[in-house]
Structures are given as C-alpha cells and as structure tokens.
Design a protein around this motif. Structure first.
Motif, PDB file in Angstrom:
ATOM      1  N   UNK A 301       0.841  -1.196   0.000  1.00 41.19           N
ATOM      2  CA  UNK A 301       0.000   0.000   0.000  1.00 41.19           C
ATOM      3  C   UNK A 301       0.874   1.243   0.000  1.00 41.19           C
ATOM      4  N   UNK A 302       0.418   2.304  -0.657  1.00 41.97           N
ATOM      5  CA  UNK A 302       1.171   3.557  -0.727  1.00 41.97           C
ATOM      6  C   UNK A 302       0.326   4.693  -0.175  1.00 41.97           C
ATOM      7  N   UNK A 303       0.950   5.522   0.652  1.00 41.08           N
ATOM      8  CA  UNK A 303       0.338   6.743   1.177  1.00 41.08           C
ATOM      9  C   UNK A 303       1.297   7.889   0.908  1.00 41.08           C
ATOM     10  N   UNK A 304       0.789   8.970   0.340  1.00 42.03           N
ATOM     11  CA  UNK A 304       1.606  10.158   0.104  1.00 42.03           C
ATOM     12  C   UNK A 304       1.448  11.132   1.274  1.00 42.03           C
ATOM     13  N   UNK A 305       2.585  11.680   1.711  1.00 44.25           N
ATOM     14  CA  UNK A 305       2.589  12.698   2.752  1.00 44.25           C
ATOM     15  C   UNK A 305       3.344  13.911   2.221  1.00 44.25           C
ATOM     16  N   UNK A 306       2.729  15.091   2.330  1.00 44.28           N
ATOM     17  CA  UNK A 306       3.404  16.332   1.948  1.00 44.28           C
ATOM     18  C   UNK A 306       3.504  17.207   3.188  1.00 44.28           C
ATOM     19  N   UNK A 307       4.682  17.230   3.800  1.00 42.85           N
ATOM     20  CA  UNK A 307       4.847  18.041   5.001  1.00 42.85           C
ATOM     21  C   UNK A 307       4.965  19.510   4.598  1.00 42.85           C
ATOM     22  N   UNK A 308       4.338  20.396   5.363  1.00 43.25           N
ATOM     23  CA  UNK A 308       4.271  21.807   4.951  1.00 43.25           C
ATOM     24  C   UNK A 308       5.564  22.566   5.176  1.00 43.25           C
ATOM     25  N   UNK A 309       5.705  23.642   4.413  1.00 45.08           N
ATOM     26  CA  UNK A 309       6.742  24.633   4.647  1.00 45.08           C
ATOM     27  C   UNK A 309       6.179  25.714   5.572  1.00 45.08           C
ATOM     28  N   UNK A 310       7.070  26.403   6.254  1.00 42.72           N
ATOM     29  CA  UNK A 310       6.649  27.528   7.085  1.00 42.72           C
ATOM     30  C   UNK A 310       5.868  28.510   6.207  1.00 42.72           C
ATOM     31  N   UNK A 311       4.775  29.100   6.725  1.00 40.80           N
ATOM     32  CA  UNK A 311       3.964  30.022   5.909  1.00 40.80           C
ATOM     33  C   UNK A 311       4.772  31.133   5.241  1.00 40.80           C
ATOM     34  N   UNK A 312       5.818  31.624   5.910  1.00 41.79           N
ATOM     35  CA  UNK A 312       6.609  32.690   5.306  1.00 41.79           C
ATOM     36  C   UNK A 312       7.343  32.199   4.066  1.00 41.79           C
TER      37      UNK A 312
END
Length: 433
Positions: A301-312
C-alpha cells in the motif's frame, strides 16, 4: 626383473593415502571454518558488514536503543547495514528527506514501523533505500512516501550524495531499465575470509576491544554512537530513535519566535533544491510514476505525505515566483496522480491549507510532530481515506472560504490563517473525543 604390483594392493595404497589426506583436512577444517566465521563476524575493515561506525548505529537500532550522535552519522551507510541485518520487515516504512524524520511509531500506529528518511534525500536516495529492503526481501505492508517537490527537479546536485551504482542496479533489476549496470567482482572480496593476514588483524582488533571495553574504529578512534538510557526530553544533542525517527536538541526545540524567524529568513534566501526549478522534469516524473507502480505491483500500500513549509516560505516563493514555477506544479500533479491511482494524500506544502500554525515549525522546512499529528490520522485510518478530527473540524469551519476542499490544490495569495480562538476550541474538542 621389474616388480609388478597387484591392482588390489595399488588401490589399497591409494585409498589409504586419500584417507590420510582427508583425515588431515578434517582436522584442519574446524580451524578454517572458525577463521571464515571470525573474519566475517569481526570484519574490522567492513568488507562484509559495513564500516564499524555505521554498523554500531545499526546494531543499536536493531536492539531497540535510542542512539546519540545523529549529526555525525552517515545515514546511507547506516541504513544499508540496518536492512542487511534486519530479521523481519516492518509493517510500515517511511521514506523521504529530513522533512519526514519527525514521523514516529506513535504517530503512525498499526504495527511495527521504521522511518528510513535521510537528510537531503533526492529521488535516487528514495528509490535506493526502497531497493535495500526489496533486495533483502523485507518489504513492508505499507509505504508512507514523503513527496518532496525536488523529487521532480532535474538539478544533478540533488543526487550528488546518492549511490549511483546501487541506483543502476535498482533500475535494471527492479524496473527493467537499461542502466549499464555491471555485477561487481566479489572473488577478491571473499578471499579475505580465508586470508591469514586479515584474520590476524581481526584478532588484534577483537582482543583490544575486549581489553579496553571501548568501541573503536579500525584506526583506534572512538566511535561516538552510544545507546541513550532514561528520558531523552532534555538532551542537548540530537538522537535517532529505534524506529528511525529523530529528536532535535532541546535548545533547537526551544527556540523562540525571533530565533525561528531568523532561520526561516535565512532558509528563504537559499531554498536548496528549489532555486531554478522551472518545471517538473519529464524524466524524473516518469521515473517517479514507474517507481510507484512497481511498489504497488509488489502488493504494498502507498500513502503520500506532503509536510508543509513555514507560511513565510510559501509567501516568499509566491511573491518571488521566478525560478520556482516547477515547485507550484508539483502539489496539483501529485494530488491528481494520487486520485487516479487510489493513493491517499495527507498534508500540503502550504501550511495554511491544512490549518498548521507558525508555532508548529522548528524552522522554515521542518514542522513539529504536533503538526503531523493534526494532519495524519495514522496508517490504518489513512488507508481507509479518513481525516484526523482536526482536519474534519477545519474543513467544516473554513471549507466555504478560500480554503475549500478543492482549494487544497495549488496556491494563491489569499490563504486562511486559522483564528486562534477557533484553534483553541478545536484542540479542546479533539481532547474530548
């Protein structure tokens, strides 16, 4: 007159001779076998089991220990030795850069977990590490892939630290792509197992280690990786946990707003692996899809995760788009590809699109575990396509504004900043569930 020898007597003499040789060989065989075993087991030069320093880290992790000296580790070598000595495949494996290393077993749940992320991982690293598990037949049930935007960037510097030979082996043996891979000549290597000089060196190292009790390199230097006991919360150095995740030093984790923003500003000026990213590279994009198809074909099974960048960071890139157009292409493409292939997606590069506050960042590139907890529901719920309670409340409140469900795709200047009162209420509601 020439003396004749009867055939029975001739055969008897020959048999006795062979028996004598065989007996002497049998007497010598245990010594030979011990030499082979000892050379392989001690292996002071790391010919068979990897260099001594990464081997020390791998052994401690396999024993279930938290390990000191994370900032001095050769992460690629550690992983190779770790997988080589792994006895059982993890239920869930995480791959990616340092931006995934805060994902721990507690956050993932659902059985055994190992985080095989490494700092600065490019596309070659991601596929190489996967191949290490595949080559040893230790495939997980689920792969959580942290999809960094630079996985689609053609800049050769992104893969400068990767093992190109291992990558060529993966391309040919797993994906069926001609990469001019040649099998290494291992004859000379295996001769070391019966080399008396190598045996002598291993014995000298072993006896010295037993005498001093110190864990040393072949050159006698101290190996800085030790098992950490007791609580790790107040440590002033970075450690690697047994599940592969890391904890930063207390000083770094305790930075105030001004300290964090100073680092964010510095990172906004460099943004390594993103400057000059004009478009998603066709070669790496195609290879990414073939890699995912290969993983799924293995029954994983595959799950994609996109961790965020700081809003600035995102605001800076939006206001200075020249050279970053490829970055803006990635998230919409990943979401569309995932939807077409039944792959759950969690997170976003834009923190505001998933309700992640500035206070939930260590710096411009790395969010805190609390942010991952708000975005990622755990592997079992992720495979069922469920959201965290926080994300459900977030979309209920802000779904009709700029951050509608469809607005999670792409970027614009107007992005909801979650109201602090609402945030407090949402956190309270979550605690009550």
């Amino acid at each position: 007159m020439k003396k004749t020898v009867s055939w029975p007597r001739f055969l008897a003499i020959r048999l006795l001779t062979f028996a004598e040789i065989g007996l002497k060989f049998c007497l010598f065989l245990p010594i030979l076998l011990f030499m082979v075993w000892f050379n392989y087991k001690v292996d002071v030069s790391g010919l068979f089991q990897g260099e001594l320093a990464p081997r020390q880290v791998a052994n401690l992790l396999l024993e279930g220990s938290t390990v000191s000296g994370y900032d001095q580790m050769d992460e690629r070598q550690v992983l190779e030795v770790y997988v080589q000595n792994l006895t059982e495949a993890p239920d869930t494996l995480a791959l990616g850069s340092s931006r995934v290393l805060q994902l721990s077993e507690d956050l993932v749940g659902g059985g055994s977990f190992f985080n095989a992320g490494i700092s600065g991982a490019g596309p070659m690293d991601v596929m190489n590490i996967w191949y290490l598990f595949e080559r040893e037949d230790k495939l997980p049930g689920t792969l959580i892939l942290e999809v960094d935007p630079w996985l689609f960037n053609a800049d050769p510097d992104i893969n400068r630290n990767s093992d190109s030979e291992l990558f060529a082996e993966f391309l040919e043996k797993s994906l069926g792509i001609n990469a001019d891979y040649e099998e290494p000549d291992t004859v000379a290597l295996w001769k070391a197992l019966v080399d008396p000089a190598y045996f002598q060196g291993n014995v000298t190292y072993y006896l010295k280690q037993r005498q001093t009790g110190a864990v040393l390199t072949e050159d006698g230097d101290d190996i800085p990786f030790k098992a950490v006991t007791g609580s790790i919360d107040a440590l002033d150095y970075a450690v690697k946990r047994a599940d592969g995740s890391i904890q930063y030093p207390l000083n770094f984790r305790s930075w105030n707003y001004d300290q964090v923003m100073a680092e964010v500003l510095a990172q906004a000026g460099t943004l390594n692996a993103l400057h000059g990213f004009d478009q998603m590279d066709p070669y790496w994009t195609d290879l990414f899809t073939r890699f995912i198809e290969h993983v799924q074909a293995k029954g994983v099974n595959v799950v994609f995760l996109m961790t965020p960048y700081h809003p600035f960071i995102v605001l800076h890139v939006y206001n200075n788009p020249e050279g970053f157009t490829g970055f803006f292409e990635v998230e919409p493409w990943v979401r569309e590809y995932a939807a077409m292939n039944g792959i759950p997606v969690y997170g976003s590069y834009h923190a505001g699109r998933v309700g992640i506050q500035e206070s939930m960042f260590f710096d411009g590139l790395h969010c805190k575990p609390e942010a991952l907890q708000l975005m990622f529901p755990g592997v079992e719920k992720a495979l069922a396509g469920e959201q965290t309670p926080y994300q459900q409340l977030y979309l209920e409140t802000y779904g009709g504004a700029e951050n509608s469900a469809s607005a999670l795709i792409g970027y614009d200047a107007a992005c909801v900043v979650v109201d602090q009162d609402w945030l407090a209420q949402a956190e309270a509601a979550m605690l009550g569930m």
